[in-house]
Scaffold this active site. Structure first.
Site, PDB file in Angstrom:
ATOM      1  N   GLU A  12       0.821  -1.206   0.000  1.00 15.65           N
ATOM      2  CA  GLU A  12       0.000   0.000   0.000  1.00 15.65           C
ATOM      3  C   GLU A  12       0.860   1.263   0.000  1.00 15.65           C
ATOM      4  OE1 GLU A  12      -3.636  -1.804   2.710  1.00 15.65           O
ATOM      5  OE2 GLU A  12      -1.931  -0.872   3.675  1.00 15.65           O
ATOM      6  N   ASP A 217     -12.099  -7.443   1.086  1.00 13.27           N
ATOM      7  CA  ASP A 217     -12.704  -8.761   1.325  1.00 13.27           C
ATOM      8  C   ASP A 217     -13.995  -8.578   2.100  1.00 13.27           C
ATOM      9  OD1 ASP A 217     -12.103  -9.226   4.410  1.00 13.27           O
ATOM     10  OD2 ASP A 217     -10.345  -8.279   3.534  1.00 13.27           O
TER      11      ASP A 217
HETATM   12  N1  SAH Z   1      -1.788 -12.512   6.140  1.00 19.29           N
HETATM   13  C1  SAH Z   1      -1.569 -11.095   6.063  1.00 19.29           C
HETATM   14  C2  SAH Z   1      -2.156 -10.476   7.279  1.00 19.29           C
HETATM   15  C3  SAH Z   1      -2.848  -9.241   6.946  1.00 19.29           C
HETATM   16  S1  SAH Z   1      -3.848  -8.679   8.218  1.00 19.29           S
HETATM   17  C4  SAH Z   1      -0.092 -10.836   5.898  1.00 19.29           C
HETATM   18  O1  SAH Z   1       0.683 -11.720   6.222  1.00 19.29           O
HETATM   19  O2  SAH Z   1       0.293  -9.762   5.443  1.00 19.29           O
HETATM   20  C5  SAH Z   1      -4.957  -7.678   7.305  1.00 19.29           C
HETATM   21  C6  SAH Z   1      -4.595  -6.238   7.115  1.00 19.29           C
HETATM   22  O3  SAH Z   1      -5.570  -5.651   6.284  1.00 19.29           O
HETATM   23  C7  SAH Z   1      -4.632  -5.435   8.411  1.00 19.29           C
HETATM   24  O4  SAH Z   1      -3.672  -4.419   8.345  1.00 19.29           O
HETATM   25  C8  SAH Z   1      -6.083  -4.915   8.464  1.00 19.29           C
HETATM   26  O5  SAH Z   1      -6.134  -3.569   8.849  1.00 19.29           O
HETATM   27  C9  SAH Z   1      -6.629  -5.057   7.042  1.00 19.29           C
HETATM   28  N2  SAH Z   1      -7.772  -5.970   6.850  1.00 19.29           N
HETATM   29  C10 SAH Z   1      -8.250  -6.307   5.619  1.00 19.29           C
HETATM   30  N3  SAH Z   1      -9.276  -7.169   5.721  1.00 19.29           N
HETATM   31  C11 SAH Z   1      -9.484  -7.382   7.042  1.00 19.29           C
HETATM   32  C12 SAH Z   1     -10.396  -8.212   7.774  1.00 19.29           C
HETATM   33  N4  SAH Z   1     -11.276  -8.986   7.156  1.00 19.29           N
HETATM   34  N5  SAH Z   1     -10.305  -8.208   9.135  1.00 19.29           N
HETATM   35  C13 SAH Z   1      -9.396  -7.431   9.766  1.00 19.29           C
HETATM   36  N6  SAH Z   1      -8.494  -6.650   9.109  1.00 19.29           N
HETATM   37  C14 SAH Z   1      -8.517  -6.614   7.765  1.00 19.29           C
END
Ligand code: SAH
Length: 264
Positions: A12, A217
């Site tokens: 991002e 999502d």
């Molecule tokens: N597996 C990923 C983890 C990302 S966590 C990795 O290893 O990079 C998800 C990130 O996107 C967080 O920064 C959160 O703010 C945002 N996000 C997007 N969808 C989300 C959801 N369904 N629940 C919580 N955070 C979400």
């Protein structure tokens, strides 16, 4: 004005750092901090990493060490309402920490000793972010997200929403869980993991802030896969073009203000 721009994920942030004029990198608190000009605005870009503590630390550093006067958080989020679709954009009007619960000592969601459950974002910044987002969705969107990508993510005329974002130290990926959050938090539009922590820090330090999230999502069983695909593919372009539009509008209004005060 010195604008702090926080992103949670590398994808991002990358485009913004590449667009910086005269970028200067510092490492502090295990974070890369980029200082420079973004479309004429004095800016500091930093990755918070994921979660409320990481975000709170990042916001505090930006204010206390790097002297930012305003903060904008850009990132992706899960949808908190069936009417909000992947590719839509949510600008926060208020933010809540959905996993804060010190009841029965304090009401559920209240951050103890602040008296706050919902932290309000700065009205002016929220308006400007909404304006920049609408401009992006109306014009550049169709040029920079090609029709194949629009089909892959089923992006049909993405929309802007304004309202409540909830943050917690949890990636929400279950139908029942997101439904329960929606029931506990009327008006919920999106869930993520950082915004309300930045909001608390800015509330306590008296710094105007805004949070803008592109829906990656539906916070259901497919969330992890959808999130990864969205972040790898189109999320960075949303962040880049919206922030560019936002900075350009800020620069134009501050140039106009200085012309007025110089009487030219
Ligand atoms: N597996 C990923 C983890 C990302 S966590 C990795 O290893 O990079 C998800 C990130 O996107 C967080 O920064 C959160 O703010 C945002 N996000 C997007 N969808 C989300 C959801 N369904 N629940 C919580 N955070 C979400």
């Amino acid at each position: 004005m010195r604008l702090g721009i926080i992103s949670a994920l590398h994808e991002e942030q990358q485009g913004l750092v590449e667009a910086m004029e005269g970028p200067y990198k510092l490492i502090h608190g295990m974070r890369e901090v980029w200082l420079g000009k973004l479309w004429e605005i004095d800016a500091v870009c930093v990755l918070s990493r994921i979660g409320k503590v990481a975000a709170a630390m990042t916001a505090t550093l930006l204010v206390e060490k790097f002297g930012v006067t305003h903060i904008v958080f850009t990132g992706v989020a899960g949808s908190g309402d069936p009417s909000i679709r992947v590719g839509d954009v949510v600008v926060a009007e208020s933010l809540v920490q959905h996993d804060m619960d010190a009841s029965p000592l304090f009401p559920r969601h209240e951050v103890p000793l602040t008296g706050q459950t919902h932290f309000l974002s700065d009205r002016q910044l929220a308006l400007q972010l909404g304006h920049a987002t609408q401009a992006f969705l109306d014009t550049e969107f169709a040029e920079v997200i090609d029709s194949e990508e629009q089909a892959v993510f089923a992006l049909q005329a993405p929309r802007l929403h304004r309202g409540l974002i909830a943050s917690g130290d949890q990636f929400v990926n279950g139908r029942e869980r997101i439904k329960a959050l929606g029931e506990a938090l009327p008006g919920l539009l999106a869930v993520e993991m950082e915004g309300a922590a930045v909001a608390q820090v800015c509330f306590e330090l008296g710094i105007p802030f805004g949070v803008i999230r592109t829906i990656s999502d539906n916070a259901n069983e497919n969330a992890a896969t959808d999130f990864m695909r969205f972040v790898k593919s189109v999320a960075a372009r949303y962040a880049f073009y919206i922030v560019r539009q936002f900075c350009r509008e800020l620069a134009a209004s501050s140039n106009q203000a200085s012309r007025v005060s110089a009487g030219t």
